[in-house]
Write a protein that holds these residues in place. Structure first.
Motif, PDB file in Angstrom:
ATOM      1  N   ASN A  53       0.820  -1.214   0.000  1.00  0.00           N
ATOM      2  CA  ASN A  53       0.000   0.000   0.000  1.00  0.00           C
ATOM      3  C   ASN A  53       0.855   1.266   0.000  1.00  0.00           C
ATOM      4  O   ASN A  53       0.529   2.255  -0.656  1.00  0.00           O
ATOM      5  CB  ASN A  53      -0.925   0.003   1.219  1.00  0.00           C
ATOM      6  N   ALA A  54       1.987   1.240   0.750  1.00  0.00           N
ATOM      7  CA  ALA A  54       2.872   2.395   0.786  1.00  0.00           C
ATOM      8  C   ALA A  54       3.514   2.638  -0.570  1.00  0.00           C
ATOM      9  O   ALA A  54       3.643   3.782  -1.031  1.00  0.00           O
ATOM     10  CB  ALA A  54       3.948   2.194   1.853  1.00  0.00           C
ATOM     11  N   ASN A  55       3.923   1.559  -1.244  1.00  0.00           N
ATOM     12  CA  ASN A  55       4.529   1.713  -2.574  1.00  0.00           C
ATOM     13  C   ASN A  55       3.507   2.231  -3.578  1.00  0.00           C
ATOM     14  O   ASN A  55       3.824   3.035  -4.462  1.00  0.00           O
ATOM     15  CB  ASN A  55       5.091   0.376  -3.045  1.00  0.00           C
ATOM     16  N   THR A  56       2.252   1.783  -3.437  1.00  0.00           N
ATOM     17  CA  THR A  56       1.206   2.263  -4.338  1.00  0.00           C
ATOM     18  C   THR A  56       0.940   3.752  -4.153  1.00  0.00           C
ATOM     19  O   THR A  56       0.797   4.511  -5.113  1.00  0.00           O
ATOM     20  CB  THR A  56      -0.085   1.468  -4.101  1.00  0.00           C
ATOM     21  N   ALA A  57       0.894   4.177  -2.863  1.00  0.00           N
ATOM     22  CA  ALA A  57       0.694   5.603  -2.590  1.00  0.00           C
ATOM     23  C   ALA A  57       1.855   6.440  -3.115  1.00  0.00           C
ATOM     24  O   ALA A  57       1.666   7.541  -3.640  1.00  0.00           O
ATOM     25  CB  ALA A  57       0.513   5.817  -1.087  1.00  0.00           C
ATOM     26  N   GLN A  58       3.081   5.912  -2.988  1.00  0.00           N
ATOM     27  CA  GLN A  58       4.237   6.649  -3.492  1.00  0.00           C
ATOM     28  C   GLN A  58       4.203   6.753  -5.012  1.00  0.00           C
ATOM     29  O   GLN A  58       4.548   7.791  -5.589  1.00  0.00           O
ATOM     30  CB  GLN A  58       5.520   5.968  -3.035  1.00  0.00           C
ATOM     31  N   ASP A  59       3.777   5.695  -5.681  1.00  0.00           N
ATOM     32  CA  ASP A  59       3.697   5.734  -7.140  1.00  0.00           C
ATOM     33  C   ASP A  59       2.640   6.723  -7.612  1.00  0.00           C
ATOM     34  O   ASP A  59       2.792   7.384  -8.634  1.00  0.00           O
ATOM     35  CB  ASP A  59       3.382   4.332  -7.680  1.00  0.00           C
ATOM     36  N   GLN A  60       1.527   6.820  -6.840  1.00  0.00           N
ATOM     37  CA  GLN A  60       0.503   7.775  -7.208  1.00  0.00           C
ATOM     38  C   GLN A  60       0.951   9.217  -6.991  1.00  0.00           C
ATOM     39  O   GLN A  60       0.589  10.113  -7.736  1.00  0.00           O
ATOM     40  CB  GLN A  60      -0.770   7.502  -6.401  1.00  0.00           C
ATOM     41  N   ALA A  61       1.745   9.435  -5.895  1.00  0.00           N
ATOM     42  CA  ALA A  61       2.221  10.791  -5.614  1.00  0.00           C
ATOM     43  C   ALA A  61       3.316  11.218  -6.571  1.00  0.00           C
ATOM     44  O   ALA A  61       3.417  12.383  -6.947  1.00  0.00           O
ATOM     45  CB  ALA A  61       2.705  10.879  -4.162  1.00  0.00           C
ATOM     46  N   PHE A  62       4.203  10.283  -6.951  1.00  0.00           N
ATOM     47  CA  PHE A  62       5.312  10.586  -7.857  1.00  0.00           C
ATOM     48  C   PHE A  62       5.246   9.624  -9.039  1.00  0.00           C
ATOM     49  O   PHE A  62       5.948   8.600  -9.069  1.00  0.00           O
ATOM     50  CB  PHE A  62       6.659  10.445  -7.137  1.00  0.00           C
ATOM     51  N   PRO A  63       4.409   9.882  -9.997  1.00  0.00           N
ATOM     52  CA  PRO A  63       4.271   8.963 -11.135  1.00  0.00           C
ATOM     53  C   PRO A  63       5.538   8.935 -11.974  1.00  0.00           C
ATOM     54  O   PRO A  63       6.204   9.949 -12.162  1.00  0.00           O
ATOM     55  CB  PRO A  63       3.085   9.548 -11.914  1.00  0.00           C
ATOM     56  N   SER A  64       5.868   7.786 -12.456  1.00  0.00           N
ATOM     57  CA  SER A  64       7.048   7.614 -13.300  1.00  0.00           C
ATOM     58  C   SER A  64       6.681   7.826 -14.755  1.00  0.00           C
ATOM     59  O   SER A  64       5.517   7.703 -15.152  1.00  0.00           O
ATOM     60  CB  SER A  64       7.649   6.219 -13.099  1.00  0.00           C
ATOM     61  N   HIS A  65       7.653   8.105 -15.559  1.00  0.00           N
ATOM     62  CA  HIS A  65       7.438   8.348 -16.995  1.00  0.00           C
ATOM     63  C   HIS A  65       8.328   7.403 -17.795  1.00  0.00           C
ATOM     64  O   HIS A  65       9.085   7.827 -18.670  1.00  0.00           O
ATOM     65  CB  HIS A  65       7.756   9.796 -17.350  1.00  0.00           C
ATOM     66  N   GLY A  66       8.284   6.127 -17.408  1.00  0.00           N
ATOM     67  CA  GLY A  66       9.077   5.169 -18.157  1.00  0.00           C
ATOM     68  C   GLY A  66      10.566   5.377 -18.011  1.00  0.00           C
ATOM     69  O   GLY A  66      11.312   5.131 -18.943  1.00  0.00           O
ATOM     70  N   GLY A  67      11.011   5.869 -16.846  1.00  0.00           N
ATOM     71  CA  GLY A  67      12.424   6.091 -16.615  1.00  0.00           C
ATOM     72  C   GLY A  67      12.927   7.430 -17.105  1.00  0.00           C
ATOM     73  O   GLY A  67      14.097   7.745 -16.945  1.00  0.00           O
ATOM     74  N   PHE A  68      12.077   8.240 -17.728  1.00  0.00           N
ATOM     75  CA  PHE A  68      12.492   9.557 -18.233  1.00  0.00           C
ATOM     76  C   PHE A  68      11.554  10.615 -17.687  1.00  0.00           C
ATOM     77  O   PHE A  68      10.328  10.549 -17.890  1.00  0.00           O
ATOM     78  CB  PHE A  68      12.472   9.568 -19.760  1.00  0.00           C
ATOM     79  N   ASP A  69      12.101  11.556 -16.968  1.00  0.00           N
ATOM     80  CA  ASP A  69      11.323  12.658 -16.399  1.00  0.00           C
ATOM     81  C   ASP A  69      11.634  13.915 -17.208  1.00  0.00           C
ATOM     82  O   ASP A  69      12.746  14.453 -17.130  1.00  0.00           O
ATOM     83  CB  ASP A  69      11.702  12.853 -14.931  1.00  0.00           C
ATOM     84  N   PRO A  70      10.698  14.428 -17.988  1.00  0.00           N
ATOM     85  CA  PRO A  70      10.983  15.605 -18.836  1.00  0.00           C
ATOM     86  C   PRO A  70      11.264  16.864 -18.031  1.00  0.00           C
ATOM     87  O   PRO A  70      12.040  17.708 -18.449  1.00  0.00           O
ATOM     88  CB  PRO A  70       9.713  15.756 -19.677  1.00  0.00           C
ATOM     89  N   VAL A  71      10.629  16.976 -16.848  1.00  0.00           N
ATOM     90  CA  VAL A  71      10.877  18.165 -16.023  1.00  0.00           C
ATOM     91  C   VAL A  71      12.318  18.174 -15.525  1.00  0.00           C
ATOM     92  O   VAL A  71      13.025  19.184 -15.606  1.00  0.00           O
ATOM     93  CB  VAL A  71       9.884  18.212 -14.851  1.00  0.00           C
ATOM     94  N   SER A  72      12.775  17.034 -14.992  1.00  0.00           N
ATOM     95  CA  SER A  72      14.159  16.946 -14.507  1.00  0.00           C
ATOM     96  C   SER A  72      15.154  17.140 -15.642  1.00  0.00           C
ATOM     97  O   SER A  72      16.183  17.815 -15.476  1.00  0.00           O
ATOM     98  CB  SER A  72      14.387  15.597 -13.827  1.00  0.00           C
ATOM     99  N   ALA A  73      14.849  16.559 -16.790  1.00  0.00           N
ATOM    100  CA  ALA A  73      15.751  16.715 -17.929  1.00  0.00           C
ATOM    101  C   ALA A  73      15.814  18.175 -18.385  1.00  0.00           C
ATOM    102  O   ALA A  73      16.887  18.690 -18.720  1.00  0.00           O
ATOM    103  CB  ALA A  73      15.294  15.819 -19.078  1.00  0.00           C
ATOM    104  N   GLY A  74      14.651  18.847 -18.384  1.00  0.00           N
ATOM    105  CA  GLY A  74      14.650  20.260 -18.775  1.00  0.00           C
ATOM    106  C   GLY A  74      15.418  21.135 -17.806  1.00  0.00           C
ATOM    107  O   GLY A  74      16.182  22.017 -18.209  1.00  0.00           O
TER     108      GLY A  74
END
Length: 295
Positions: A8-29
């Protein structure tokens, strides 16, 4: 934590910080912006240094370093000597006062005190005053009221007032960066406040304090407006602290304003750049040595 709770904790974390297939466009920008800014700063510095070297190096000659200044050699040696004297005198006046005030505000004054807030507001206001205003103040106080005339001492005192807020603020921030548990540990071992400050806090804050000193030296070396009103523009080697004299920045300004020694002004700019880089290198080496001894 049970297996269900972990899921349940991992599910909540995934919902709060969704992944983008290993690539985060915001971080890359953001990373691209940071790299671009770093490259721009480096490019401007390399272009500036290269321009000064290319324009000034061909005009460096032994006659520019003769002891006596004349219109034939436009020697910068007196200006170099006066620059060093200005740095020593200004730091001699400003560093003890600025560091002492910062030590009081951080180590002795009660937090939230109105007097502390007033001092910090005054310091920030002094840091934003234009240098030409400091020059006018130094002219009225030291040159006229104190009767010093256009002198090296009057210029050094004016520069000391200018760099005082910078030294004070950087020292204060350096002292704040020292963890409080270091002080508490020293007190627990029976050391007094004064001994704790000089043997625990100040050695740990040396890199930050020296950073403020380096910035102050850079402002002293590059200042010209305030010195035109206080130390004057005499190009001869000074006989005493009450003699008028020009620093390297004022010397370069005088050569350019006359319009007859533009090439020599570029050579003076190259020497000024070398002096600043040399002072920064020495200060950084001293800071590293002190940190190594403390650790």
């Amino acid at each position: 934590m049970t297996q269900t709770q972990r899921c349940n904790a991992n599910t909540a974390q995934d919902q709060a910080f969704p992944s983008h297939g290993g690539f985060d466009p915001v971080s890359a920008g953001l990373k691209a912006l940071v790299w671009t800014a770093a490259l721009i700063v480096t490019g401007v510095f390399v272009w500036l240094v290269g321009y000064v070297v290319i324009r000034g190096l061909p005009w460096l000659s032994p006659r520019l370093f003769e002891w006596e200044y004349s219109t034939a050699n436009v020697s910068m040696l007196p200006a170099i000597a006066i620059t060093v004297i200005m740095i020593v005198l200004a730091l001699l006046f400003a560093a003890p006062v600025g560091m002492g005030a910062a030590i009081y505000l951080v180590e002795y004054a009660r937090r939230g005190n109105r007097f502390v807030s007033l001092v910090r507001l005054t310091t920030e206001s002094l840091a934003g005053i234009p240098s030409i205003v400091y020059g006018l103040f130094g002219f009225l106080l030291f040159v006229v009221a104190c009767g010093m005339g256009f002198s090296i001492l009057g210029g050094a005192l004016t520069l000391a007032i200018m760099v005082l807020p910078l030294i004070m603020r950087t020292t204060e921030e350096a002292l704040k960066s020292v963890p409080d548990n270091w002080r508490e540990g020293s007190f627990a071992l029976g050391a007094g406040r004064l001994r704790t400050i000089f043997q625990v806090v100040l050695p740990a804050a040396v890199p930050g304090i020296l950073s403020g000193v380096i910035l102050s030296i850079g402002r002293i070396v590059g200042e010209s407006a305030a010195l035109l009103y206080t130390s004057g523009t005499v190009a001869a080697m000074p006989e005493s602290l009450f003699s008028s004299g020009r620093t390297l920045s004022v010397h370069m300004y005088a050569l350019l304003s006359e319009g007859l020694y533009v090439n020599e002004a570029h050579a003076t700019a190259l020497v000024l750049l070398i002096v600043v880089l040399f002072i920064n290198f020495i200060s950084s080496a001293v800071a590293a040595l002190l940190v190594r001894e403390h650790s």
